[in-house]
Design an enzyme around this catalytic site. Structure first.
Site, PDB file in Angstrom:
ATOM      1  N   GLU A 101       0.809  -1.371   0.086  1.00 53.01           N
ATOM      2  CA  GLU A 101       0.027  -0.022  -0.032  1.00 53.01           C
ATOM      3  C   GLU A 101       0.699   1.312   0.112  1.00 53.01           C
ATOM      4  OE1 GLU A 101      -3.262   0.057   2.621  1.00 53.01           O
ATOM      5  OE2 GLU A 101      -4.242  -1.750   1.854  1.00 53.01           O
ATOM      6  N   GLU A 118      -5.465  -8.688   0.108  1.00 49.58           N
ATOM      7  CA  GLU A 118      -6.392  -8.229   1.335  1.00 49.58           C
ATOM      8  C   GLU A 118      -7.715  -8.156   1.050  1.00 49.58           C
ATOM      9  OE1 GLU A 118      -4.900  -5.175   4.113  1.00 49.58           O
ATOM     10  OE2 GLU A 118      -2.861  -5.797   3.795  1.00 49.58           O
TER      11      GLU A 118
HETATM   12  C1  BG6 Z   1      -4.594  -2.316   5.117  1.00 49.88           C
HETATM   13  C2  BG6 Z   1      -3.199  -2.524   5.446  1.00 49.88           C
HETATM   14  O1  BG6 Z   1      -4.637  -0.956   4.491  1.00 49.88           O
HETATM   15  O2  BG6 Z   1      -5.830  -2.251   5.958  1.00 49.88           O
HETATM   16  C3  BG6 Z   1      -3.391  -3.564   6.738  1.00 49.88           C
HETATM   17  O3  BG6 Z   1      -2.549  -3.223   4.719  1.00 49.88           O
HETATM   18  C4  BG6 Z   1      -4.415  -2.930   7.826  1.00 49.88           C
HETATM   19  O4  BG6 Z   1      -2.117  -3.389   7.547  1.00 49.88           O
HETATM   20  C5  BG6 Z   1      -5.845  -3.244   6.767  1.00 49.88           C
HETATM   21  O5  BG6 Z   1      -4.334  -3.833   9.008  1.00 49.88           O
HETATM   22  C6  BG6 Z   1      -7.070  -2.868   7.991  1.00 49.88           C
HETATM   23  O6  BG6 Z   1      -6.890  -1.620   8.312  1.00 49.88           O
HETATM   24  P1  BG6 Z   1      -7.351  -1.412   9.848  1.00 49.88           P
HETATM   25  O7  BG6 Z   1      -7.050   0.079  10.183  1.00 49.88           O
HETATM   26  O8  BG6 Z   1      -8.534  -1.815  10.295  1.00 49.88           O
HETATM   27  O9  BG6 Z   1      -6.414  -2.403  10.649  1.00 49.88           O
END
Ligand code: BG6
Length: 469
Positions: free
Chosen positions: A165, A370
């Site tokens: 990211e 993700e």
């Molecule tokens: C992504 C990141 O943007 O979102 C992760 O790569 C992150 O590291 C995930 O944990 C979810 O976001 P959050 O703020 O809910 O942890």
């Protein structure tokens, strides 16, 4: 588009799950690891910090065994640069090499494909003190670190992700963390950092192809299609503005070796374009990824800018992320999508739409690194009934199957997260895993691993290669 018959998930599809080192490992200062910028950031007092996290550093064997039981074909995790080269460059830490060698071999032992992120937000703090990504020397340091990884793990790892990211780091630096007592860099500084990250990435992709004949490498970006709030032409222009500035500007450079023309105009006009040296263009043009890795959570809906400060608003439930930009775009609501408890838009059709757009633009296979739903999961009588997670993932997998039928080439699906980990802003109150880690924000308890309902559901999906979703 409606089809008479849907295509199935391809043979060898990488059914996986993801984590990142600082969010799951703990052992933040053990076995020679030095602090990263994440360890040194200001941390909200009401949430767990990253010191112990889910203790995956000590329990990876037990965890990988659970992943194998779930049937995972791939495990996406990140290597902490600070364990390999505690000084950022120079002396190698044998304990760090040994640890990740073991993690990789443990995956292989269970026939799980390791998918390695080289950099997930956690720059060695010692390099930050020398200017971090604003300093061109950090590019050489990253190449040195990458050489170490390819040298030690290149024969056992096929899939490499360069940087997680990069677009979030540059567009929403406060989302990653706030420097203690310091302030966030200016836009000019951020786009210079971005340029250095692009150069580092290009050199590392080239190096991977030179050192690892079977290696495949790609960037991991947070990509999302934008909707215009209405059919007003100015809304369409604004949605395009933000799609380019948020997504394509970050993915075009690694794939095409040049900046997106609209993004370059935007940066020049505002005096925030990076200083580009003559040999930089050659470096950027001299590398190409083998695939695009993509993190997808939500879509955004965009309206025309009003040209004043009212264009800016904080993202729902997250004061760290400001949306909108004066003279560029304004965030709008979309009545056709729902939202998570934390205000994140839930949009499976948007997933299909984004996959189509990414494939149409780059013609490279896509690995989803993700996707998932953060929720305050509840442990009741030794079980976690996370039917909302099952619904979320089923709908996104159905959308992906439609995208596959549309002709998009998919490599795999590695949702967030393999097991519970520290969420960036909400600690353990917001959980993502298929496996519950029994700890509270501050009470570590026994850190016991408990299979959630989604664990059994995903196991079944994998066993049937995504048939009957
Ligand atoms: C992504 C990141 O943007 O979102 C992760 O790569 C992150 O590291 C995930 O944990 C979810 O976001 P959050 O703020 O809910 O942890």
């Amino acid at each position: 588009m409606l089809y008479k018959k849907l295509k199935g998930f391809p043979e060898g599809f990488l059914w996986g799950a993801s984590t990142s080192a600082y969010q799951v490992e703990g052992a933040w200062d053990e076995d020679g690891k030095s602090p990263s910028i994440i360890d040194m950031y200001e941390h909200p007092k009401e949430y767990a910090d990253f010191k112990t996290a889910s203790d995956h550093y000590h329990r990876y064997k037990e965890d990988i065994e659970l992943f194998a039981e779930m049937g995972l074909k791939a495990y996406r995790f990140s290597i902490a640069w600070t364990r390999i080269l505690p000084n950022g460059t120079g002396e190698v830490n044998p304990a760090g090499i040994a640890h990740y060698r073991d993690v990789i071999l443990e995956c292989r032992r269970h026939a799980i494909e390791p998918v390695v992120t080289m950099y997930h937000f956690d720059l060695p703090y010692c390099l930050e003190e020398k200017g971090g990504w604003g300093n061109r020397e950090t590019i050489d340091a990253f190449v040195e670190y990458a050489r170490m990884l390819f040298d030690n793990f290149g024969s056992d790892v096929t899939y490499w992700l360069t940087i997680n990211e990069q677009n979030t780091m540059i567009l929403h630096p406060g989302a990653i963390g706030l420097p203690k007592g310091g302030s966030l860099p200016s836009k000019k500084e951020l786009y210079q950092q971005n340029h250095h990250l692009m150069l580092a990435q290009a050199r590392v992709m080239k190096l991977c192809h030179e050192m690892c004949p079977h290696g495949k490498i790609g960037p991991a970006l947070n990509l999302t299609a934008m909707y215009a709030q209405s059919c007003h032409p100015q809304d369409a222009i604004a949605a395009h503005n933000w799609e380019v500035l948020r997504c394509w500007n970050f993915a075009d450079v690694p794939v095409f070796g040049t900046y997106h023309s609209l993004a370059w105009q935007y940066m020049q006009d505002r005096g925030i374009a990076p200083d580009v040296r003559p040999q930089d263009c050659e470096t950027l043009a001299g590398a190409r990824p083998d695939f695009i890795a993509m993190n997808y959570y939500s879509t955004a809906t965009i309206a025309a800018s009003r040209g004043d400060a009212s264009d800016l608003s904080a993202r729902a439930g997250d004061q760290q992320i400001m949306l909108g930009e004066q003279g560029v775009y304004r965030a709008a609501e979309n009545s056709f999508v729902s939202k998570t408890k934390y205000g994140w838009v839930i949009d499976p059709s948007g997933f299909r739409y984004t996959l189509r757009k990414v494939y149409e633009r780059y013609h490279l296979p896509i690995l989803v690194t993700e996707n998932g739903i953060g929720a305050p999961d509840v442990l009741e009588d030794g079980a976690v009934h996370d039917d909302y997670r099952i619904d979320f993932m089923r709908q996104h997998l159905q959308a992906m199957q439609l995208a596959i039928t549309d002709g998009v080439r998919m490599l795999g699906y590695c949702p967030w997260a393999a097991l519970d980990l520290v969420s960036t802003h909400q600690g353990y109150q917001k959980r993502y895993g298929f496996i519950y880690v029994d700890r509270d924000e501050f009470d570590l308890k026994k850190l016991e691993r408990i299979k959630k309902d989604s664990f059994f559901w995903y196991k079944d999906v994998i066993a049937k290669n995504g048939a009957y979703l």
